[in-house]
Design an enzyme around this catalytic site. Sequence first.
Site, short mmCIF file in Angstrom:
data_model
loop_
_atom_site.label_atom_id
_atom_site.label_comp_id
_atom_site.label_asym_id
_atom_site.label_seq_id
_atom_site.Cartn_x
_atom_site.Cartn_y
_atom_site.Cartn_z
N ASP A 156 14.08 -18.84 -5.92
CA ASP A 156 14.77 -18.56 -5.98
C ASP A 156 15.40 -19.47 -6.69
OD1 ASP A 156 17.47 -17.41 -6.29
OD2 ASP A 156 16.82 -17.31 -3.97
N ASP A 166 21.92 -8.89 -7.24
CA ASP A 166 21.83 -8.65 -6.43
C ASP A 166 21.93 -7.22 -6.23
OD1 ASP A 166 20.61 -11.36 -6.07
OD2 ASP A 166 21.45 -11.89 -3.33
C1 GLA Z 1 19.09 -14.84 -3.89
C2 GLA Z 1 18.75 -13.58 -4.29
C3 GLA Z 1 17.95 -12.73 -3.40
C4 GLA Z 1 17.79 -12.96 -2.24
C5 GLA Z 1 18.61 -14.52 -1.39
C6 GLA Z 1 17.95 -15.80 -0.68
O1 GLA Z 1 20.12 -14.49 -3.70
O2 GLA Z 1 18.74 -13.52 -5.44
O3 GLA Z 1 16.91 -11.68 -3.79
O4 GLA Z 1 16.28 -14.44 -2.21
O5 GLA Z 1 19.01 -15.69 -2.30
O6 GLA Z 1 19.24 -16.21 -0.19
#
Ligand code: GLA
Length: 438
Positions: free
Chosen positions: A167, A228
């Site tokens: 990430d 997301d």
């Molecule tokens: C970000 C990523 C997600 C997930 C969260 C976890 O938002 O884009 O896919 O991994 O972090 O905290």
Amino acid sequence: MGRAAGSWRGAALACGLALLVLGGRAAALDNGLARTPTMGWLHWERFLCSTDCAREPLSCISEQLFMQMADLMVSDGWKDVGYEYVCIDDCWMSTTRDDQDRLQPDPERFPSGIRKLADYVHSKGLKLGIYGDVGNKTCAGFPGSYGHYDLDAQTFADWGVDLLKFDGCNFGTLNQLSEGYRNMSLALNKTGRSIVYSCEWPFYMRLLQKPNYTEIKHYCNHWRNFVDVYDAWNSIKSILDWTAVHQDSIVDIAGPGGWNDPDMLVIGNFGLSWDQQLTQMALWAIMAAPLFMSNDLRHISPQAKALLQNKDVIAINQDPLGKQGYRITKENNLELWERPLAGGAYAVAVLNRQEIGGPQTFSFSTSFLGNGLACNPACSIQQILPTSEDWGLHNWVSFLNVEVNPTGTVLLKVVVIGESPGEMPLMNIHKKKSPDIL
Ligand code: GLA
């Protein structure tokens, strides 16, 4: 299993230079992995950062959750159709590193440790994915890998991890973000273990600067571009819209070893209607997307399971030609997408974006598909979704009338028959259609 990443560093530098000079189709990260889009299960969308196992024993992020998912992936046929990676997302860690500065799992929720969990997952013939962050902290506030790339890569390799989702929260400067993604790729490679490298580099980069996809593909096996996914139609729509709007800059870069990642499949959860679930499955196949389900395999309807395990759709997603599809046109809330497949075939998706009224019919000439080549001189058409149906033989002057439910999708596979006389001079999918074509 792809060959272990070995000594591509020197070759990579030379190759990078060659790419700069030659341009053209970009080379993928040369670790032999993700030759077709990765398939598996990832905890985030469904289970988020649930760490209170006393209150939520069945859904907290714990070794038990991943062992149960691994069991079901085998017993319920998921592994047989290609879902292979059982992946841990954020919130698996202890809040501090150990006395040798290594990442460590939360001791209460992962009492056996990640090595044991990996052994268990491997004993089922599956692979284990884990999560880290390029910056100082993960998005949920656990220790990040900044300044520890080599150590963390080695720790993951020592544990027997097979995939890293990396990430990009809390990254500092843009330079640190890019350096971090590059360094982790090199660090993973140095371990000698085959580890799929799943990045969010372009998503975080785009906030400040246009991503260089040639470079990203050189270091990552897949990469998130956009926000997301949520368990909601609005989320699926916005991902499709983002992808279509940016298709000129992201479609051509995708191919064996490197894929655009529109995020997890949320089929089998709460927020999507049946038609919307069909749309996600069909369009993720068209987009050559990694297929990471985020759902509860212990509680999933037979209908959602059948959709996620539909072999014809999975075959489109996993097509060996490895070309990503694109939107051809959008008219009156009806969208036409296609994806070139091996052997001159095409996957075609008709999506009805109208959210009022009943089914709509989209009528179009087959000469509109494959830049005029898909049914030239003839083709057979198979409907894949919503149900499997044979649409029989067609030719280059046939018209198709496709009826689609609101927010639903009809997915077709078009297989060319006979020798094509060559591209139709009239057709150009990027230009406005002349009235006699439609
Ligand atoms: C970000 C990523 C997600 C997930 C969260 C976890 O938002 O884009 O896919 O991994 O972090 O905290």
